[in-house]
Design an enzyme around this catalytic site. Sequence first.
Site, PDB file in Angstrom:
ATOM      1  N   VAL A  28       0.936  -1.190  -0.012  1.00  0.00           N
ATOM      2  CA  VAL A  28      -0.061  -0.123  -0.033  1.00  0.00           C
ATOM      3  C   VAL A  28       0.835   1.256  -0.204  1.00  0.00           C
ATOM      4  CG1 VAL A  28      -1.653   1.290   1.197  1.00  0.00           C
ATOM      5  CG2 VAL A  28      -1.963  -1.393   1.158  1.00  0.00           C
ATOM      6  N   ILE A 150     -13.851   1.570  -2.683  1.00  0.00           N
ATOM      7  CA  ILE A 150     -15.044   1.769  -2.473  1.00  0.00           C
ATOM      8  C   ILE A 150     -15.193   2.808  -1.344  1.00  0.00           C
ATOM      9  CG2 ILE A 150     -17.163   0.717  -1.858  1.00  0.00           C
ATOM     10  CD1 ILE A 150     -16.220  -2.041  -2.764  1.00  0.00           C
ATOM     11  N   GLU A 203      -2.502 -14.882   2.275  1.00  0.00           N
ATOM     12  CA  GLU A 203      -1.255 -14.822   2.897  1.00  0.00           C
ATOM     13  C   GLU A 203      -0.838 -16.336   3.221  1.00  0.00           C
ATOM     14  OE1 GLU A 203       0.392 -11.673   3.912  1.00  0.00           O
ATOM     15  OE2 GLU A 203      -1.454 -10.708   3.613  1.00  0.00           O
ATOM     16  N   ASP A 214     -10.479 -10.755   9.435  1.00  0.00           N
ATOM     17  CA  ASP A 214     -10.453  -9.349   8.485  1.00  0.00           C
ATOM     18  C   ASP A 214     -11.837  -8.808   8.312  1.00  0.00           C
ATOM     19  OD1 ASP A 214      -8.838  -7.683   6.468  1.00  0.00           O
ATOM     20  OD2 ASP A 214     -10.638  -8.398   5.333  1.00  0.00           O
ATOM     21  N   LYS A 218     -13.218  -4.943   9.893  1.00  0.00           N
ATOM     22  CA  LYS A 218     -14.034  -4.121   8.834  1.00  0.00           C
ATOM     23  C   LYS A 218     -15.598  -3.921   9.163  1.00  0.00           C
ATOM     24  CE  LYS A 218     -11.456  -5.391   4.838  1.00  0.00           C
ATOM     25  NZ  LYS A 218     -11.301  -6.543   3.809  1.00  0.00           N
ATOM     26  N   GLY A 311      -5.671  -4.569  -2.663  1.00  0.00           N
ATOM     27  CA  GLY A 311      -4.788  -4.335  -3.651  1.00  0.00           C
ATOM     28  C   GLY A 311      -4.348  -2.954  -3.447  1.00  0.00           C
TER      29      GLY A 311
HETATM   30  N1  HSE Z   1      -7.164  -9.648   3.028  1.00  0.00           N
HETATM   31  C1  HSE Z   1      -8.146  -8.509   2.851  1.00  0.00           C
HETATM   32  C2  HSE Z   1      -9.308  -9.236   1.793  1.00  0.00           C
HETATM   33  C3  HSE Z   1      -7.599  -7.383   1.993  1.00  0.00           C
HETATM   34  O1  HSE Z   1      -9.107 -10.246   1.178  1.00  0.00           O
HETATM   35  O2  HSE Z   1     -10.213  -8.545   1.546  1.00  0.00           O
HETATM   36  C4  HSE Z   1      -8.067  -6.370   2.135  1.00  0.00           C
HETATM   37  O3  HSE Z   1      -8.395  -5.502   3.469  1.00  0.00           O
END
Ligand code: HSE
Length: 440
Positions: A28, A150, A203, A214, A218, A311
């Site tokens: 990033v 987004i 990963e 993850d 969010k 990305g």
């Molecule tokens: N690992 C996260 C995904 C990356 O696959 O959405 C973006 O936050």
Amino acid sequence: MSLTHPAHADRTDANRDVRIALLGCGTVGSGVARLLVNSTSSVPARSGVDYWLAGIGVRSLSKPRPPEIPAGLFTEDARGLVDDPTIDVVIECIGGTGVAAEFVVAALEARKHVVTANKDLLATRGPELRALAAARGVTIAYEAAVGGAIPIVRTIAESLAGEEILEVGGVLNGTTNFILSEMFGGATYAGALAAAQRLGFAETDPTNDVAGIDAAHKLAILAQLAFRRGLVTHEIPRTGITALSRDDHGLAKRAGWRLKLIACARTDSSIVTPAYVPTEHPFAQPVGPQNCIRVTGRSSGSLTFAGTGAGSGPTASSVVGDVVAVLRRITANRNAGVSTASTMLEPVREDVLEKSIPLRRVLRLATLGDVRPAREALVGSGIAAEPLDGLPAVVTAPLDSEGARCIETLIAAREIGAASVIPLWEDLSVVPSTSPLLEV
Ligand code: HSE
């Protein structure tokens, strides 16, 4: 913008350039550095103020860096950049909750604006950091922490600031959506995960994505904004995708559903769970590493956003969008002669959303035999179970968390030979019809 350190500018000069430090130059960070280096005229034109990229803090100077970023910008003394009194804005692209958290707190304490893509940090310490930023009269901006490019964070915080939000969430993790899309096409879980790793989505240790952590991060960030509540990741009931099989996808195909990892919060409840979603539903639409995020307000109805959620390019674009917003705020504050924080900084309430969203469960039975014994066992436990039309070996049952516990007991006692128990997604009954508004 200049690419070299200028002489120390006079901080009392209202027209002086803004000095920016970038921390981290990985996937990033390097995307952000490239955009800042290449946006020498467009960013000042959009923000009304010129800026200097004063330095890029990295762990090691010996690592190769993109050639278009001047080598003189790199330093191993990231802390020195944070402590430099001439720096106005710190962009944190290190990630994680270790040293990144230290730097973000130090920058806010020193009244520097912070732009970050760090979802782990915001999801676990968001309320505290937002309160600190508000107390210091600076902005912490984190559009890139959710959904890549987004535009969802500022949409909720600013465009929908007058809205009573009833629900927020959807498909928030691209890696698991890629894996589930591959499995829908016939791949095994192991084969789909290996493909995700080969393509750079997952990963080497995929736990964060496949266990739903993850997505929960969010969701916590979105719910903090939507409901102004202190929801943090560990309070969200969470199930990942590791137990799903090709047979579960087979059932989805026959029933006219898709299997998706859904992360969703309502005013009093939240959940991260794999769920069957009717094929025509917006949450069933994203394929591969795409995201779909829906916000439902009492007056606005449902707004659906779709696009690539991860990305270097999309995330860096989002970070630089936040930088422009911060530069505009600095210009506005200078013109007004005051220091005000962003509207995103409204402190959150302390209480949390403890409950799981109640969803009907779909039981795929272990044998193709008669569903009556399973149904009778459920009905005998007070659960109104129904066979699913046209599908042998499938029973659906409406369950709250008490009912879910009861079903687990019946399965453990082998009174139900269930091969899988997966929720079926149901919208809020007050949700107005969904209209896709914006494709990005
Ligand atoms: N690992 C996260 C995904 C990356 O696959 O959405 C973006 O936050």
